[in-house]
Design an enzyme around this catalytic site. Structure first.
Site, PDB file in Angstrom:
ATOM      1  N   LYS A 116      38.242  32.109  39.955  1.00  0.00           N
ATOM      2  CA  LYS A 116      37.049  32.667  39.321  1.00  0.00           C
ATOM      3  C   LYS A 116      35.940  31.636  39.132  1.00  0.00           C
ATOM      4  CE  LYS A 116      39.582  36.459  37.238  1.00  0.00           C
ATOM      5  NZ  LYS A 116      40.703  36.279  38.134  1.00  0.00           N
ATOM      6  N   GLU A 200      32.502  31.992  29.564  1.00  0.00           N
ATOM      7  CA  GLU A 200      31.242  32.627  29.898  1.00  0.00           C
ATOM      8  C   GLU A 200      30.760  33.465  28.717  1.00  0.00           C
ATOM      9  OE1 GLU A 200      32.131  35.018  33.293  1.00  0.00           O
ATOM     10  OE2 GLU A 200      33.030  36.623  32.122  1.00  0.00           O
ATOM     11  N   ASN A 235      40.984  43.510  27.031  1.00  0.00           N
ATOM     12  CA  ASN A 235      40.428  43.157  28.351  1.00  0.00           C
ATOM     13  C   ASN A 235      41.247  43.719  29.506  1.00  0.00           C
ATOM     14  OD1 ASN A 235      38.487  41.402  26.989  1.00  0.00           O
ATOM     15  ND2 ASN A 235      40.244  40.046  26.691  1.00  0.00           N
ATOM     16  N   GLU A 275      33.842  43.065  41.277  1.00  0.00           N
ATOM     17  CA  GLU A 275      33.640  43.628  39.951  1.00  0.00           C
ATOM     18  C   GLU A 275      32.288  43.201  39.392  1.00  0.00           C
ATOM     19  OE1 GLU A 275      36.928  42.887  37.379  1.00  0.00           O
ATOM     20  OE2 GLU A 275      38.344  43.947  38.675  1.00  0.00           O
ATOM     21  N   GLU A 288      33.522  39.028  39.157  1.00  0.00           N
ATOM     22  CA  GLU A 288      34.556  38.340  39.926  1.00  0.00           C
ATOM     23  C   GLU A 288      34.922  39.185  41.132  1.00  0.00           C
ATOM     24  OE1 GLU A 288      37.589  38.059  36.976  1.00  0.00           O
ATOM     25  OE2 GLU A 288      38.467  39.998  37.459  1.00  0.00           O
ATOM     26  N   ASN A 290      38.376  40.351  43.218  1.00  0.00           N
ATOM     27  CA  ASN A 290      39.837  40.378  43.289  1.00  0.00           C
ATOM     28  C   ASN A 290      40.243  40.523  44.744  1.00  0.00           C
ATOM     29  OD1 ASN A 290      40.671  40.265  40.445  1.00  0.00           O
ATOM     30  ND2 ASN A 290      39.507  42.160  40.291  1.00  0.00           N
ATOM     31  N   PHE A 348      49.051  48.974  19.764  1.00  0.00           N
ATOM     32  CA  PHE A 348      49.369  48.872  21.189  1.00  0.00           C
ATOM     33  C   PHE A 348      50.301  47.712  21.505  1.00  0.00           C
ATOM     34  CE2 PHE A 348      45.211  50.856  20.787  1.00  0.00           C
ATOM     35  CZ  PHE A 348      45.404  52.034  21.485  1.00  0.00           C
TER      36      PHE A 348
END
Length: 666
Positions: A116, A200, A235, A275, A288, A290, A348
């Site tokens: 990345k 970032e 995320n 993305e 980024e 993938n 979760f």
């Protein structure tokens, strides 16, 4: 074409690749750890090779073990799936040296875009708008804090080699940046064998939209439209759809052309995803790339009719794309819900155990829509603590977004999972949420709409009345069964009454039932009359009913004096009583839960990594008490209030179950 392919992965993605390989007449080889020796992908493959102990860093991401499995099986090509070794250039290098085809991009593209930090530098050099940040290596937590201050909070700390939400933290202040750096570094090392971190700017209120690209080695490259992936927690994507309800054709074209140009700049081949973060004005910023197949690829396949795995295999075999950009259209709408082994009622947190019941909805047509379920588990199988908690991807297609959404609602209501905590109720709640229905969503959706976590669904009056009517009709069927049994035993027949009280979600409905051969007419005390039809019989765990012609799918369990009903994300105790029993029930005392306010309970099965306090220590509200690792994620448990540690019941290295007492307070 290849005769035999090895899948260097596990779970649902391994099963997904095997399905396409079988369709193409290609034999498949599965690899598995000791924990996965009875896994579904092992059963589906033509051959299987054992590669080591359960932890991924001792099996699935050990290149030498995968290479030995390739040698032993004679596989000519390898599909890496996603995660594990899918974006590891050393693995691609080893395959090339062994003369084995990699069903993915070339090593150079993986190095350029899979990392990345490097990808952001290249994107910036190519004139692509990127999110402000620090792309250099960060030595320690204090440097992370300093950089975060310079960028300006909030910031995102990310693993350079990361993916799937692993090794990612949002920090809103110095303390969170310090803690997030260390946790991200640890997770990155455990999940990817690479602990490099970059930082970032975290863009608030963004939409996460990605472009699917497909390129061959003959200079051809196309984009297969976009996927909206804005419904995320920690995320990690939870709900995806294609196309996006937000983009217009002009923005879609601009994003698609930019994605293809970026792919061609690094000589990309195979399927890949670029993305973007998109703001409310449709400005988009490269996030980024993938260099692999994405988890959410099925929604693209459903709206384009293109099998991405087949295309990857053909490109790896040296074939040119036979699809041009003009051939790529948008047919209907598709939605994907990720079914996770996580307990939504416990924020979760991961859940493990045996699937005592696992009955997905039938794949194929459902009403006017289509259901697809990509899964890697089966009833009776074990959900392990060693791997990602996703166990299935439920996808639906419709001619419109509304049709796809309604098909998804019915499919979720039909999905039976028992034995573990799971997020089906939460997914159903999202599908009925006004913001999701309208398409007005951002990556902050879950944080904004469920700030205190998910505590279940409160159904509206109309839905409650439908469920009450259905349960009254079902209870009548059960009463007739019981009357016949008692008549057989006692040589007399007990009459089933017409008047009943249905109590659910703190509401009481007095009803009367008039039944015939076709169904039941249920009349409420206010005179409202509904018609109930269905073929439910006592013992069925799924009831497919119609109330005034509207479909109603209920998951049914037995409780004393009624049913446990799960529908539309709600988990209800429905008591169906005679009028006299309902009157007496008002005087029954309510059982209170035990007091655990002076204990720190383990919220999920996991391994204690660190204890931050000692017996006798005074702790403040919000102070870190310990760290528990589960399913490759580190979870910091904090003090809910001020207090003094009385006793430690666990230490580093201990494996704990849900609700085990970690420490007690005075």
């Amino acid at each position: 074409m290849f005769d035999k392919i090895l899948i260097a992965n596990r779970g649902e993605i391994a099963c997904r690749v095997i399905k396409t390989a079988k369709k193409m007449g290609i034999r498949t080889v599965a690899v598995h750890s000791e924990a996965d020796k009875h896994a579904l992908h092992v059963e589906m493959a033509d051959e299987a090779v054992h590669i080591g102990p359960p932890p991924a860093n001792q099996s699935y991401i050990v290149i030498d073990k995968i290479m030995q499995a390739i040698k032993d099986s004679g596989a000519q090509a390898v599909h890496p799936g996603y995660g594990f070794l899918s974006e590891n250039p050393k693995f691609a290098d080893a395959l090339e040296a062994a003369g084995v085809a990699f069903i993915g991009p070339p090593k150079g593209a993986i190095e350029a875009m899979g990392d990345k930090i490097t990808s952001k530098k290249l994107a910036k050099e190519a004139g692509v708008n990127t999110v402000p940040g620090y792309m250099g290596l960060i030595e320690d937590a204090e440097e992370a804090v300093k950089i975060s201050q310079e960028i300006g909070y909030p910031v995102m700390l990310k693993a350079s080699a990361g993916g799937g939400g692993k090794g990612m933290r949002i920090a809103w202040n110095d303390e969170e940046a310090r803690e997030g750096f260390q946790s991200s570094k640890n997770e990155a090392a455990n999940s990817f064998g690479d602990d490099r971190i970059f930082i970032e700017k975290f863009v608030t209120q963004p939409r996460h939209i990605e472009i699917q690209v497909l390129c061959d080695a003959h200079g051809n490259g196309i984009y297969l439209n976009e996927r909206e992936c804005s419904i995320q927690r920690r995320n990690q994507k939870v709900v995806e759809e294609a196309p996006s309800p937000f983009l217009d054709p002009e923005t879609r074209k601009a994003m698609g052309e930019q994605a293809v140009a970026l792919a061609k700049a690094v000589d990309y081949t195979s399927a890949g995803t670029v993305e973007f973060i998109v703001d409310g004005d449709k400005n988009f910023y490269f996030l980024e790339m993938n260099t692999r197949l994405q988890v959410e690829h099925p929604v693209t396949e459903l709206i384009t009719g293109i099998d991405l795995v087949e295309q990857m295999i053909r490109v790896a075999n040296g074939e040119a794309l036979t699809i041009t950009q003009d051939d790529v259209g948008i047919n209907g709408w598709a939605i994907e819900n990720r079914l996770y082994a996580e307990d939504p009622y416990r924020n979760f947190l991961p859940s493990i155990g045996r699937l005592t019941r696992y009955r997905p909805p039938e794949e194929g047509k459902l009403g006017d829509g289509i259901v697809r379920n990509d899964t890697g588990v089966y009833e009776g199988g074990e959900i392990s603590m060693y791997y990602d908690p996703m166990i299935a991807k439920l996808c639906t297609w419709g001619h419109t977004r509304g049709e796809a959404l309604e098909t998804m609602r019915n499919a979720l209501d039909s999905f039976e999972v028992e034995g573990i905590g799971h997020n089906l109720p939460f997914l159903a709640a999202v599908m009925d949420h006004p913001r999701f229905i309208s398409g007005e969503i951002t990556t902050a959706f879950i944080a904004e709409e469920y700030p205190e976590g998910f505590s279940g669904v409160e159904l509206g009056e109309d839905t409650l009345r439908d469920i009450a009517a259905a349960c009254a009709a079902m209870n009548r069927v059960a009463e007739i069964r019981r009357a016949r049994i008692s008549g057989t035993l006692d040589n007399h027949e007990r009459k089933v009454g017409e008047a009943w009280n249905v109590y659910l979600q703190d509401q009481s409905f007095d009803v009367s039932i008039d039944a015939d051969r076709e169904g039941s007419t249920v009349t409420f005390a206010d005179g409202d009359t509904v018609r109930v039809n269905g073929s439910w019989t006592p013992g069925d765990t799924l009831a497919r009913m119609e109330v005034n012609g509207r479909p109603l799918v209920l998951k049914v369990g037995k409780i004393s004096g009624g049913f446990r009903i799960r529908s539309r994300g709600a988990d209800l105790k429905v008591h169906v009583r005679s009028p006299r029993h309902a009157e007496l029930a008002l005087h029954m005392p309510e059982k209170m839960p035990p007091d655990t306010s002076k204990m720190l309970l383990c919220p999920m099965p996991g391994l204690v990594v660190k204890i931050n306090v000692a017996e006798g220590d005074e702790v403040q509200e919000g102070q870190a008490l310990c760290t528990v690792e589960a399913m490759k994620m580190e979870n910091i448990l904090r003090a809910e209030r001020q207090g003094t540690v009385k006793k430690l019941n666990a230490g580093p290295g201990d494996s704990l179950a849900v609700d085990d007492v970690i420490m007690e307070f005075e």
